[in-house]
Enzyme design. Structure first.
Site, PDB file in Angstrom:
ATOM      1  N   ARG A 105      33.973  19.529  69.200  1.00  0.00           N
ATOM      2  CA  ARG A 105      32.711  18.846  69.520  1.00  0.00           C
ATOM      3  C   ARG A 105      32.384  17.611  68.702  1.00  0.00           C
ATOM      4  O   ARG A 105      31.463  16.887  69.045  1.00  0.00           O
ATOM      5  CB  ARG A 105      31.563  19.861  69.453  1.00  0.00           C
ATOM      6  CG  ARG A 105      31.586  20.832  70.617  1.00  0.00           C
ATOM      7  CD  ARG A 105      30.688  22.019  70.380  1.00  0.00           C
ATOM      8  NE  ARG A 105      31.183  22.800  69.261  1.00  0.00           N
ATOM      9  CZ  ARG A 105      30.626  23.926  68.833  1.00  0.00           C
ATOM     10  NH1 ARG A 105      29.545  24.394  69.423  1.00  0.00           N
ATOM     11  NH2 ARG A 105      31.141  24.590  67.824  1.00  0.00           N
ATOM     12  N   TYR A 144      36.138  40.885  65.342  1.00  0.00           N
ATOM     13  CA  TYR A 144      35.494  40.606  66.629  1.00  0.00           C
ATOM     14  C   TYR A 144      35.601  41.789  67.589  1.00  0.00           C
ATOM     15  O   TYR A 144      34.701  42.061  68.374  1.00  0.00           O
ATOM     16  CB  TYR A 144      36.101  39.355  67.274  1.00  0.00           C
ATOM     17  CG  TYR A 144      35.667  38.091  66.578  1.00  0.00           C
ATOM     18  CD1 TYR A 144      34.377  37.593  66.746  1.00  0.00           C
ATOM     19  CD2 TYR A 144      36.520  37.403  65.727  1.00  0.00           C
ATOM     20  CE1 TYR A 144      33.955  36.447  66.101  1.00  0.00           C
ATOM     21  CE2 TYR A 144      36.109  36.245  65.075  1.00  0.00           C
ATOM     22  CZ  TYR A 144      34.826  35.779  65.266  1.00  0.00           C
ATOM     23  OH  TYR A 144      34.408  34.653  64.616  1.00  0.00           O
TER      24      TYR A 144
END
Ligand code: CP3
Length: 342
Positions: free
Chosen positions: A29, A153
């Site tokens: 980004r 996770y």
């Protein structure tokens, strides 16, 4: 022949006039070009599964920043998905797994090794497309999450400040934890070997949440699996182990014998050199927040860091670049390294 092989030269122990530079999360980004591609799609997972777009966003930082290596645009979470736990990326929140791991039956239901790695053709196709698009300008780095970071996770189902559920799993169900870690390791090894067969020139293993553990636990639940991965891949291409926050196990990490170790900004270069000696290749470790500063500050901090590491150093940040970092700050950092001479 690669046009710029300074990154691979350092990994081979050859002498160079300046350290090579790349940034973790450079394909992302911080680049307006990335945000444009991302906005044209319904989500992150779609981008990860589109080989031509993967090639496009992988090459963007090479064109825009002039870094000495490309890192394949993908995610560490593709492995849990291939094994049977799909993920989503929720905007402004991060990864989310609708299904998580709690008991041995959940682990038994996961596929692993060849069978799981065979589900990742979209990654291998992305490598083929990237190799073609790079036109031998710079080497391509492939990566995987370390078994423990992926376990985090798979147990928590999302990110966490403490990873207390994942740590509880290690402490309360050690046999299940070892079973899961071995299944992950078996999958990661086939996955990385296949990446190498498709043309990645080096691999990095990200143990991003290593720092949530202590020395004893890290040495029991992480080091042996990292060693298996290293020993399987090292004969093929250089291996960089990045165990963020694992200063307490640096000696054990060093003993694994990987080509290089990634270092975060909490570890002082001299502290690390005292453990590894001058010949180990070290990668890191500027605080990503330095890049919020002005160009003079960034230049001074980068030069201090390069002097502190000495030779056998690959310049990087101590963790991924933050998405709101000004592009000018990133460029000042890369340009400083490229103008530096030992
Ligand atoms: O480094 C690169 O440029 C290559 C691409 C890359 C991504 N993820 C792209 C990505 C790499 C190497 C990763 C690895 C990864 N993914 C790690 C290990 C590295 C680290 O930073 O510790 C981890 C822990 C993940 C899991 C993950 N994926 C998280 C926590 C997030 C959300 C983070 C955030 O900043 O929002 C992701 C999503 C993700 N992976 C993004 C990118 C560019 C942002 C997604 C977007 O475009 O909106």
């Amino acid at each position: 022949m690669l046009q710029n092989d300074i990154f691979l030269k350092v990994l081979k122990g050859e002498s160079v006039e300046r350290p090579p530079v790349w940034l973790m999360r450079q394909a992302g980004r911080i680049l307006p070009q990335y945000r444009a591609v991302r906005e044209s799609l319904s989500g992150f997972v779609e981008l990860v599964k589109s080989p031509d777009l993967v090639a496009e966003v992988t090459v963007q930082p090479v064109d825009e920043l002039g870094v000495d290596a490309a890192i394949l645009f993908s995610d560490i979470l593709v492995i849990p998905e291939a094994m049977g736990l799909p993920y989503e990326l929720i905007e402004k929140k991060g990864p989310f797994f609708p299904k998580t791991i709690h008991q041995s039956a959940d682990i038994a239901n996961l596929i692993s090794g060849e069978e799981a790695a065979a589900k990742l053709d979209y990654v291998y196709d992305g490598i083929d497309a990237t190799v073609a698009k790079l036109e031998s300008r710079v080497p391509l780095i492939g990566f995987a999450g370390a078994p423990f970071t992926l376990l985090c996770y798979m147990v928590e189902g999302k990110g966490s400040k403490t990873f207390s559920q994942a740590k509880k799993f290690l402490y309360a169900q050690p046999e299940d934890a070892h079973l899961l870690l071995q299944k992950l390791t078996d999958t990661i090894i086939v996955y990385l070997k296949t990446k190498v067969a498709h043309g990645v020139n080096a691999v990095q293993v990200f143990d991003s949440w290593a720092g949530s553990l202590d020395k004893k636990t890290y040495n029991e639940f992480c080091i042996p699996y990292l060693k298996q991965i290293n020993d399987a891949i090292l004969p093929l291409v250089p291996v960089i182990l990045f165990s963020k926050g694992a200063w307490f196990s640096l000696a054990e990490l060093d003993q694994i014998g990987s080509t290089a170790l990634g270092i975060d900004w909490n570890m002082d270069p001299q502290f690390v050199r005292n453990i590894t000696g001058p010949d180990k290749v070290l990668q890191g470790n500027l605080d990503p927040c330095v890049l919020y500063g002005d160009a003079d500050f960034i230049r001074a901090e980068a030069i201090d860091m390069m002097k502190a590491f000495g030779k056998n150093h690959i310049v990087n940040l101590g963790h991924g670049v933050y998405p709101d970092t000004p592009l000018d700050g990133v460029k000042a950092f890369v340009d400083t390294v490229k103008a530096f001479r030992y």
